[in-house]
Design an enzyme around this catalytic site. Sequence first.
Site, PDB file in Angstrom:
ATOM      1  N   GLY A 237       0.815  -1.211   0.000  1.00  0.00           N
ATOM      2  CA  GLY A 237       0.000   0.000   0.000  1.00  0.00           C
ATOM      3  C   GLY A 237       0.851   1.265   0.000  1.00  0.00           C
TER       4      GLY A 237
ATOM      5  N   ASN B 212      -7.584   4.044   8.957  1.00  0.00           N
ATOM      6  CA  ASN B 212      -6.997   2.869   9.590  1.00  0.00           C
ATOM      7  C   ASN B 212      -7.154   2.872  11.113  1.00  0.00           C
ATOM      8  OD1 ASN B 212      -5.114   5.050   8.738  1.00  0.00           O
ATOM      9  ND2 ASN B 212      -3.791   4.097  10.264  1.00  0.00           N
TER      10      ASN B 212
ATOM     11  N   GLN C 101      -7.530   0.052   3.838  1.00  0.00           N
ATOM     12  CA  GLN C 101      -8.311  -0.492   4.952  1.00  0.00           C
ATOM     13  C   GLN C 101      -9.733  -0.882   4.543  1.00  0.00           C
ATOM     14  OE1 GLN C 101      -7.398  -1.454   7.891  1.00  0.00           O
ATOM     15  NE2 GLN C 101      -5.337  -0.595   7.944  1.00  0.00           N
TER      16      GLN C 101
ATOM     17  N   SER D 200      -3.719  -3.071  -0.647  1.00  0.00           N
ATOM     18  CA  SER D 200      -2.642  -3.825  -0.018  1.00  0.00           C
ATOM     19  C   SER D 200      -3.140  -5.229   0.306  1.00  0.00           C
ATOM     20  CB  SER D 200      -2.191  -3.118   1.258  1.00  0.00           C
ATOM     21  OG  SER D 200      -1.204  -3.884   1.903  1.00  0.00           O
TER      22      SER D 200
ATOM     23  N   THR E 250      11.255  -7.255 -11.804  1.00  0.00           N
ATOM     24  CA  THR E 250      10.570  -8.551 -11.878  1.00  0.00           C
ATOM     25  C   THR E 250       9.528  -8.651 -10.771  1.00  0.00           C
ATOM     26  OG1 THR E 250      12.572  -9.527 -12.759  1.00  0.00           O
ATOM     27  CG2 THR E 250      10.928 -11.059 -11.886  1.00  0.00           C
TER      28      THR E 250
ATOM     29  N   CYS F 265       2.302   2.126  11.914  1.00  0.00           N
ATOM     30  CA  CYS F 265       3.440   2.804  11.287  1.00  0.00           C
ATOM     31  C   CYS F 265       3.899   4.013  12.088  1.00  0.00           C
ATOM     32  CB  CYS F 265       3.081   3.242   9.873  1.00  0.00           C
ATOM     33  SG  CYS F 265       2.368   1.923   8.927  1.00  0.00           S
TER      34      CYS F 265
END
Length: 377
Positions: free
Chosen positions: A69, A148, A176, A196, A234, A322
């Site tokens: 995210g 969140n 969220q 996410s 990749t 976070c």
Amino acid sequence: MLYLDHNATTPLDPAVRAEMDDCLDRTVGNPSSPHGLGQEAKRILDRARARVAALVGARSHEILFTSGGTEADNLAVFGSVAAIPARRHLVSVASEHQAVRNPVTHLAETGHEVSWAKIDRQGRIDPAGLAGLVREDTALVSVMLANNETGVIQPVAELAEPVHAKGALLHSDAVQALGKIPVDVAALGVDLLSLSSHKIHGPQGVGALYVRAGTRIAPLLFGGQQERGLRPGTENVVGIAGFGKACELATTRLAADADRVARRRGEFEAALRQRLPQIVVHGVAAPRLPNTSYIGFPGLNGEALALLLDLLGVAVATGSACSSAAHGPSHVLQAMGLSYQEAASAIRFSFGREHTAEDIALAVERVCQAVADLRRS
Ligand code: PLP
């Protein structure tokens, strides 16, 4: 351990693990290689892309895989602004997650102009007020779909018309909201939407940015032509396969899960109010995600309470995973007009589809025990 921190991350679903194990057990090539093994890996990506797209009502080619995210938010913010250099203004909201707030703040510090929309005591924006901040030189308006910390849902769909009328792009962080409430890019009218995997029982380190067909954004990384050249490197094939499976599961079970988890959350809040009538449920008068309960315990310290609960076998959060305690109490609650002390007394409980009525009863017991212990100390 009773895990009540689903907004931080969710347990991997067994079916997701099986999908990833299957990928790991097979020798898959590089999805950009033209040989058979490479094309098999590409088919895995294609299937996952279709599953992610289906969950949000997008078309497959509108989904770009990212490392999560945070990267999707950064690509939306920096990528859209870089593609429209003549427009130097952005609009966002004081309660955004750090993955939007910090990129936007960085732009403000390096030559862009930013208008931060306010939220009310329930954590909601005023859509008309926010629309009034949009200017002829606005490049991007970024408003999260669900918060969140509080779970409060923003009326993003009401912004599409006024934002587009000024020629700006509309981005929403739906990290969220995904898997908890229906998310449909057409109904929302967004140009960019961040997703996410690990919030919906998929693996960590995988996410996606929805980019509406025809929307111009610039890449942040330069390299190969993967993800239409907008996210070179990749792809994480195994992680993406898991994300795709998690989206497929969410598509089929969202309504039933939301219903069940909302009932559990209701039981939790009702029982806690009965035992601790002084608690404050933040955002309770606004539309909220069904699984989130952000509760203030007046006179107590949320950090201390969370630590005690951890010792009692209950995992909760004081706010965003976070933001650390070093940064002070929740910026979201302070943006809602709460004092420092009020914000510092909050605990976020976020429930998941596996929780039972017994889990809820145990959680209530443990919270009451921790509150009593803290009051005595
Ligand atoms: N946006 C919101 C609203 C979130 O809650 C989170 C994770 O906590 C993120 C973005 C970041 O997502 P990720 O952990 O996948 O980088």
